[in-house]
Design an enzyme around this catalytic site. Structure first.
Site, PDB file in Angstrom:
ATOM      1  N   SER A 106       3.316   9.361  -1.307  1.00  0.00           N
ATOM      2  CA  SER A 106       3.466   9.084  -2.739  1.00  0.00           C
ATOM      3  C   SER A 106       2.146   9.115  -3.506  1.00  0.00           C
ATOM      4  CB  SER A 106       4.128   7.714  -2.936  1.00  0.00           C
ATOM      5  OG  SER A 106       3.270   6.673  -2.533  1.00  0.00           O
ATOM      6  N   LYS A 117      -0.376   1.987  -5.040  1.00  0.00           N
ATOM      7  CA  LYS A 117      -0.151   2.868  -6.179  1.00  0.00           C
ATOM      8  C   LYS A 117      -1.375   2.807  -7.088  1.00  0.00           C
ATOM      9  CE  LYS A 117       4.235   3.505  -4.987  1.00  0.00           C
ATOM     10  NZ  LYS A 117       4.729   4.802  -4.471  1.00  0.00           N
TER      11      LYS A 117
END
Length: 277
Positions: A41, A118
């Protein structure tokens, strides 16, 4: 050797092991936490198999600073709240320091408690939206510039044997998987690469207003990231509370493209001590 000497030696060994574990626990709780990248991701900033240490001193300390241990194969699931839950619930931190837009942050998922990594995109009070794949912050589009093509081999990756998604797909095993790469510059001047795979639902979102004491997180591999664009009630991340932040990632220490870090022939020497941006 006398019996008393043998028993005394055993006791000293046990003490040494206990002390070592206590020191390691304190070190991990207060200073640095190891983190192994399990998914794609955050490509191409972080690759599956990258290993790094998270700086826990960056944002101060909360319940999330306590270590967790998740080994489903052995039925072990010890969450930070099981150890330090008494510190949580007020969304405050000890020696707290505000994160900055563009930081690469490891945090605990607001619902599952699992560790996620993230990039911090939205600060408290920000209005965040994605339109046709372009990020808008407070109704202004971020600056983007084409930066070539990210390529990788279309094959299972890492311990979970995840196959990459490709912009030029479908691509057979062993083929070249491509994603267009763009350099995105945030309002505070932080620049980083993002990847594109296809136009999909997450490329057109509603406007998200970040609540006080919370942050909006997104993966750099924008079309292959479960992040704040999806509410946690729907399986995403949603807004991340300040107290859920664990620390900041600054540098890759080690990297392996194989199923195990012991497979030395899969080591990525060019990523050892690689500085993140």
């Amino acid at each position: 050797m006398a019996k008393d000497e043998k028993s005394g030696g055993f006791v000293e060994t046990v003490k040494t092991v206990v002390y070592a574990l206590l020191i390691a626990g304190v070190f991990r709780t207060l200073f640095f936490q190891p983190f192994w990248i399990p998914s794609g991701s955050m490509k191409d900033t972080l690759l599956i198999g990258d290993f790094l240490f998270v700086n826990k001193m960056s944002y101060g300390y909360s319940y999330a600073s306590c270590p967790s241990l998740y080994l489903p194969r052995f039925g072990i699931d010890i969450d930070a709240k099981d150890i330090c839950g008494w510190l949580g619930g007020d969304n405050e931190r000890l020696f707290g320091s505000d994160p900055e837009r563009g930081d690469i942050v490891v945090f605990r998922h607001p619902v599952t408690g699992r560790d996620f990594i993230k990039r911090l995109i939205g600060l408290p009070g920000d209005r965040i939206q994605v339109r046709n794949g372009l990020l808008y912050i407070n109704d202004e589009p971020v600056q983007i510039e084409r930066n070539g093509t990210f390529t990788e081999i279309a094959e299972p990756q890492g311990p979970q044997q995840l196959r990459p998604r490709c912009e030029n797909g479908p691509v057979g095993t062993g083929g070249v998987c491509e994603k267009s790469r763009w350099t995105e510059t945030l309002p505070n001047g932080v620049s980083h690469d993002v990847l594109n795979i296809a136009m999909q639902g997450s490329d057109n979102t509603r406007v998200y207003t970040v609540p006080a004491g919370h942050y909006f997180m997104m993966g750099d591999n924008r079309d292959n990231s479960s992040d704040s664009r999806v509410p946690n009630a729907a399986g995403g991340v949603g807004f991340v509370p300040f107290e859920n932040l664990i620390g900041k990632a600054n540098r890759v220490m080690f990297s392996s493209s194989g199923r195990s870090m012991l497979f030395f022939w899969t080591w990525r020497a060019d990523r050892f001590f690689h500085k993140l941006k």
